[in-house]
Design a protein around this motif. Structure first.
Motif, PDB file in Angstrom:
ATOM      1  N   ASP A   1       4.682  46.469  24.977  1.00  0.00           N
ATOM      2  CA  ASP A   1       4.557  45.051  23.584  1.00  0.00           C
ATOM      3  C   ASP A   1       4.709  46.636  23.174  1.00  0.00           C
ATOM      4  O   ASP A   1       5.162  46.282  21.482  1.00  0.00           O
TER       5      ASP A   1
ATOM      6  N   ARG B   1       7.002  46.200  19.728  1.00  0.00           N
ATOM      7  CA  ARG B   1       6.698  46.075  18.155  1.00  0.00           C
ATOM      8  C   ARG B   1       6.453  46.848  17.524  1.00  0.00           C
ATOM      9  O   ARG B   1       5.810  46.705  16.436  1.00  0.00           O
TER      10      ARG B   1
ATOM     11  N   ARG C   1       8.612  30.026  23.289  1.00  0.00           N
ATOM     12  CA  ARG C   1       7.753  31.223  22.448  1.00  0.00           C
ATOM     13  C   ARG C   1       6.691  31.179  23.326  1.00  0.00           C
ATOM     14  O   ARG C   1       5.639  32.163  23.526  1.00  0.00           O
TER      15      ARG C   1
ATOM     16  N   LEU D   1       6.850  34.525  25.825  1.00  0.00           N
ATOM     17  CA  LEU D   1       7.331  35.871  25.044  1.00  0.00           C
ATOM     18  C   LEU D   1       6.434  36.624  24.423  1.00  0.00           C
ATOM     19  O   LEU D   1       5.048  36.410  24.862  1.00  0.00           O
ATOM     20  N   ILE D   2       6.575  38.023  24.634  1.00  0.00           N
ATOM     21  CA  ILE D   2       5.676  39.222  24.353  1.00  0.00           C
ATOM     22  C   ILE D   2       4.947  38.939  22.871  1.00  0.00           C
ATOM     23  O   ILE D   2       3.785  38.594  23.555  1.00  0.00           O
ATOM     24  N   ASP D   3       5.482  38.540  21.600  1.00  0.00           N
ATOM     25  CA  ASP D   3       4.598  37.679  21.119  1.00  0.00           C
ATOM     26  C   ASP D   3       4.640  36.370  20.430  1.00  0.00           C
ATOM     27  O   ASP D   3       5.895  36.520  19.556  1.00  0.00           O
TER      28      ASP D   3
ATOM     29  N   ASP E   1       8.265  34.652  14.931  1.00  0.00           N
ATOM     30  CA  ASP E   1      10.210  34.419  15.405  1.00  0.00           C
ATOM     31  C   ASP E   1      10.924  34.892  16.117  1.00  0.00           C
ATOM     32  O   ASP E   1      11.173  36.239  15.389  1.00  0.00           O
ATOM     33  N   PRO E   2      11.142  34.347  17.524  1.00  0.00           N
ATOM     34  CA  PRO E   2      11.950  35.381  18.061  1.00  0.00           C
ATOM     35  C   PRO E   2      13.760  34.959  17.955  1.00  0.00           C
ATOM     36  O   PRO E   2      14.258  35.882  17.911  1.00  0.00           O
TER      37      PRO E   2
ATOM     38  N   LYS F   1      16.114  38.162  17.208  1.00  0.00           N
ATOM     39  CA  LYS F   1      16.231  38.923  17.805  1.00  0.00           C
ATOM     40  C   LYS F   1      16.457  39.513  19.026  1.00  0.00           C
ATOM     41  O   LYS F   1      17.186  39.028  19.761  1.00  0.00           O
TER      42      LYS F   1
ATOM     43  N   GLU G   1      13.316  42.521  22.700  1.00  0.00           N
ATOM     44  CA  GLU G   1      11.813  42.435  22.277  1.00  0.00           C
ATOM     45  C   GLU G   1      11.051  41.330  22.646  1.00  0.00           C
ATOM     46  O   GLU G   1      10.115  41.948  22.052  1.00  0.00           O
ATOM     47  N   ILE G   2      11.583  41.368  22.768  1.00  0.00           N
ATOM     48  CA  ILE G   2      11.038  39.208  23.200  1.00  0.00           C
ATOM     49  C   ILE G   2      10.519  39.229  25.288  1.00  0.00           C
ATOM     50  O   ILE G   2       9.162  38.515  24.878  1.00  0.00           O
ATOM     51  N   THR G   3      10.901  39.929  25.428  1.00  0.00           N
ATOM     52  CA  THR G   3      10.750  39.725  27.090  1.00  0.00           C
ATOM     53  C   THR G   3      11.298  40.583  27.588  1.00  0.00           C
ATOM     54  O   THR G   3      12.577  41.519  27.798  1.00  0.00           O
TER      55      THR G   3
END
Lengths: 221, 584
Positions: A135, A139, B275, B278-280, B284-285, B288, B292-294
């Motif tokens: 992560d 990020r 959401r 997801l990672i974050d 707001d995905p 992206k 980056e999100i999963t």
């Protein structure tokens, strides 16, 4: 040319993260196989390792191709070298997950030892460390990466405790030697996983802080 | 530049050009006509003069010639008259003394009589036009010249005054133009300015204002059209917004996660439920990259397949921070949006509860058959043995029948437990609401458990609360629950270790805790032990004589009373069950 480089770098980044996802999954399955004594889950981890190895080779080739073709400098070079290191670390974690799975297969054939072993905590922490390090990579978050590094001590401590408990038991009761050795090895593997996750986190810090430096320092590229 | 200024500058340009043009043309015209007049007069006068002076020159009367010249020059000496002899010598002049004047034979007008010549007069220092005529004597003989000159000065003055008049007129025209253009500009640019303001406000999607329609001309029509357009635009926008909001509300209310990814692996849409996976989850995905999100391999593979126009169904487990391990069902579908690129639409479903219930159900069926079959098999064995062996010794027969009877009891226990459970669960047996004092009930249960405990070499220690702990409920059901907790604790405690029964209260809730120092229960099994017939260690549990329903009954009793039962345990570190009930 530059656009090609950036497109390839994005692809490399995606591949690293996809590899990370696979390794995370392998570690999660191996952990569950170990804690819940599920041999079939462990065998799946062992069978799936080939995919991880293949992806690692692809990424390695991609990195070399990028280096040879674009001769990147500064930030891009740093990214590629970090990617190569992280790639390597991830593959090693994948191997450790296989080792862990092998221990799980072995252990599921033994009687459970009634000992206060904290494998549930240990696997959870190791998995969190891997997850958080990836992560942090996504990020580009050096603070999260630093928190991963700080967690390494927890796993080391658990490993020491396991060592004490298992050695004590083996001395008293040599009959359980096989199972105890399996647990001991598994504990060592998890400790290594945590170390490698820490390596990844450190690479992320290097990558990001160097990027920050690039903005403040005289232009390098 | 302001519109008014443009009009005004245009007006200036037009007025100035016209003025210059008019002035130039008029001046030229005037000058030509005046010169033609002058020339005609010069020719006429010189001819007349030549006739008039002919006898006088013949007579050689010089003083009379001078008189004639002076008279012809007029009062203001506007004309200059010069009389010459045939050889060019000056006989008389209206403006100069003859003696001081040179011979004029070679002046152009004298050499070419009857033509006009213009030059600056050296004697008078003004621009003059000249004409001369031969004087013919009575015998037809050339005896002299009569020359007349007129100054051109008068023309220039006329021109100057004409120019002044034209310029004054132009100035007035300019002032009028300024005023007019200001008025015009105000009438045009005012409304235009308002229209453009409204349009840009509409562009930003802000204004609800409308334009005043002041006139019936093009500008008025334009304002009306713009008003119309604004109204329609806003209506359409409102409809669109409503639609989007509605869709968004529908999407975010969905329990399933919806994730759309385009063929460049960029996230197009992610609803609230998606959401969560997801990672974050806070960021707001949208826009992206998927990586980056999963990093879930199944999601990445699903997107890859859907972008290739394939459908994929998959299931995976995911460790969600704060939610723990969840089973997620995924279905990836390709969706083509018109001519646009193909979009992968992923629907993610939380199947954890469904899968768990499925497992509970299958386990229950398997377990209940097993639990019922075990005593039945053994009963049948003993009974058949007794039937078949007629010569069985009496003692053995009694022993066999006793065994069969024990198993009947066990079956009865299981069946009555099952019935109890079913009744509590289905709510057909309403919880009797009587006031129960937990302290008294607990000590009653502890007493009941004491003999069993003693048999195991275990001591049950009661730690009562300070005051009475009243709950409202079914005394018998609560007693069963406490009995079950105590008998479990006693069963699994190693000999020599105590079982602690502790009562506490925080006012709103009373808590009854049963702690043992047994082997403990691994975390992944802690939720499952409340399921019917679930056993951590199957053989051991059955050997200890449980029906496999005890904890299930405890949980149902707790829930029927608006409370809850929880466990705190770790492998090798004993267990503590807490029964929490609302105080009455």
């Amino acid at each position: 040319m530059l656009r090609h480089l950036h497109r390839d770098l994005t692809k490399l980044n995606d591949h690293i993260l996809a590899l990370g996802g696979r390794v995370e999954e392998a570690l999660a399955r191996a952990s569950r196989a170990l804690v819940e004594r599920k041999a079939d889950l462990a065998r799946k981890v062992i069978a799936d390792d080939a995919m991880i190895d293949e992806l690692e080779l692809t990424i390695d080739e991609e990195c070399l191709k990028l280096l040879a073709l674009h001769q990147p400098v500064a930030g891009d070079l740093r990214f590629i070298t970090s990617a190569m290191k992280i790639n390597n670390d991830l593959e090693r974690i994948g191997d450790l997950a296989v080792n862990l799975a092998e221990r799980a297969v072995d252990l599921s054939s033994h009687e459970p030892l009634n000992l206060p072993l904290a494998f549930e905590d240990m696997t959870t922490t190791a998995r969190w460390m891997l997850r958080d390090s990836l992560d942090a990579l996504v990020r580009q978050d050096p603070d999260l990466a630093r928190r991963v590094c700080a967690k390494d001590d927890e796993v080391d401590e658990l490993n020491r405790r396991h060592f004490d408990i298992l050695m004590d038991r083996m001395r008293r009761d040599p009959e359980v030697l096989d199972a105890a050795l399996d647990y001991l090895t598994a504990s060592l593997h998890l400790e290594r996983v945590a170390d490698l996750a820490t390596n990844i986190a450190e690479d992320v810090v290097f990558m990001v802080e160097a990027v920050v430096m690039r903005h403040g320092a005289p232009p390098e590229d | 530049m302001r519109f008014a200024w443009k009009i005004f500058l245009g007006a200036i340009l037009v007025v100035v050009t016209t003025t210059l043009l008019v002035e130039g043309l008029a001046a030229r015209n005037l000058k030509e006509r005046r010169i033609a007049q002058i020339d005609q007069q010069l020719l006429d006068d010189s001819f007349g003069m030549a006739l008039a002076v002919a006898p006088v020159i013949e007579a050689g009367d010089r003083p009379r010639l001078q008189m004639l010249a002076d008279a012809a020059a007029g009062r203001h000496l506007a004309r200059r008259i010069t009389l010459l002899a045939a050889d060019g010598s000056v006989l008389a002049d209206s403006h100069e003394q003859v003696a001081r004047m040179a011979n004029h034979a070679h002046r152009a007008e004298v050499e070419q009589p009857g033509t006009i010549h213009e030059r600056r007069s050296s004697t008078l220092d003004t621009l003059m036009r000249y004409a001369a005529e031969r004087v013919i004597g009575s015998d037809g003989q050339h005896i002299g010249y009569a020359r007349i000159a007129l100054p051109v000065r008068g023309i220039d003055d006329d021109l100057a005054s004409l120019g002044k008049a034209i310029r004054t007129g132009a100035l007035v025209a300019l002032l009028a133009g300024l005023v007019l253009s200001l008025i015009l500009a105000r009438r045009v640019s005012g409304p235009l300015g308002r229209i453009s303001e409204l349009l840009s406000a509409l562009g930003r999607g802000e204004s609800t204002a409308r334009l005043p329609v002041e006139s019936n001309d093009e500008i008025g029509n334009l304002a009306a059209a713009v008003n119309d357009m604004a109204a329609q635009l806003q209506r359409r926008q409102a409809v669109l917004l409503e639609e989007v909001t509605q869709k968004e509300a529908v999407l975010s209310a969905m329990e399933e996660g919806v994730l759309a990814v385009d063929d460049e692996q960029r996230v197009v849409l992610a609803n609230r439920a998606a959401r969560r996976w997801l990672i974050d989850p806070r960021g707001d995905p949208v826009n992206k990259r998927l990586a980056e999100i999963t990093r879930v391999p199944e999601i990445l593979a699903g997107v890859r397949a859907a972008v290739r126009n394939e459908r994929v169904e998959d299931e995976f487990s995911l460790d969600v921070p704060g939610l723990g391990e969840r089973v997620v069902g995924l279905s990836a579908n390709p969706a083509a949006s018109g001519k646009g690129p193909r979009v992968a639409v992923l629907v993610l479903r939380d199947l954890t509860e469904i899968r768990r219930l499925e497992k509970v159900r299958t386990d229950f069926v398997a377990n209940v058959s097993h639990e019922l079959k075990t005593p039945l098999t053994s009963m049948r064995g003993y009974v058949e043995a007794v039937i078949e062996d007629a010569d069985m010794p009496h003692a053995q027969r009694v022993r066999f029948l006793k065994k069969a009877s024990q198993n009947t009891e066990r079956l009865t226990d299981i069946v009555s437990d099952l019935l109890d459970l079913a009744r509590i669960e289905s709510g057909t047996r309403p919880v009797d609401h009587e006031s129960v004092e937990l302290g008294a009930l607990a000590s009653e249960c502890a007493r009941r458990a004491a003999s069993d405990a003693e048999h195991h070499g275990v001591e049950v220690r009661l730690h009562p609360a300070e005051g009475p702990l009243r709950v409202s409920g079914d005394r018998k059901a609560l007693a069963t629950a406490i009995d079950n907790l105590l008998s479990n604790a006693v069963k699994y405690s190693p000999p020599g270790h105590p079982v602690d029964l502790t009562l506490t209260s925080d006012g709103a809730q009373h808590c009854l805790a049963v702690r043992d120092e047994g082997p403990g229960i691994a975390r992944h099994e802690q939720e499952r032990i409340f399921e019917r017939f679930y056993r951590v260690d199957k053989d051991r549990s059955r050997a200890l004589g449980g029906t496999g329903l005890g904890l299930s009954i405890v949980r149902n009793v707790a829930r029927a009373h608006g409370g809850e039962v929880s466990i705190e345990s770790a492998t090798g570190a004993g267990s503590c069950f807490r029964l929490r009930l609302p105080s009455a």
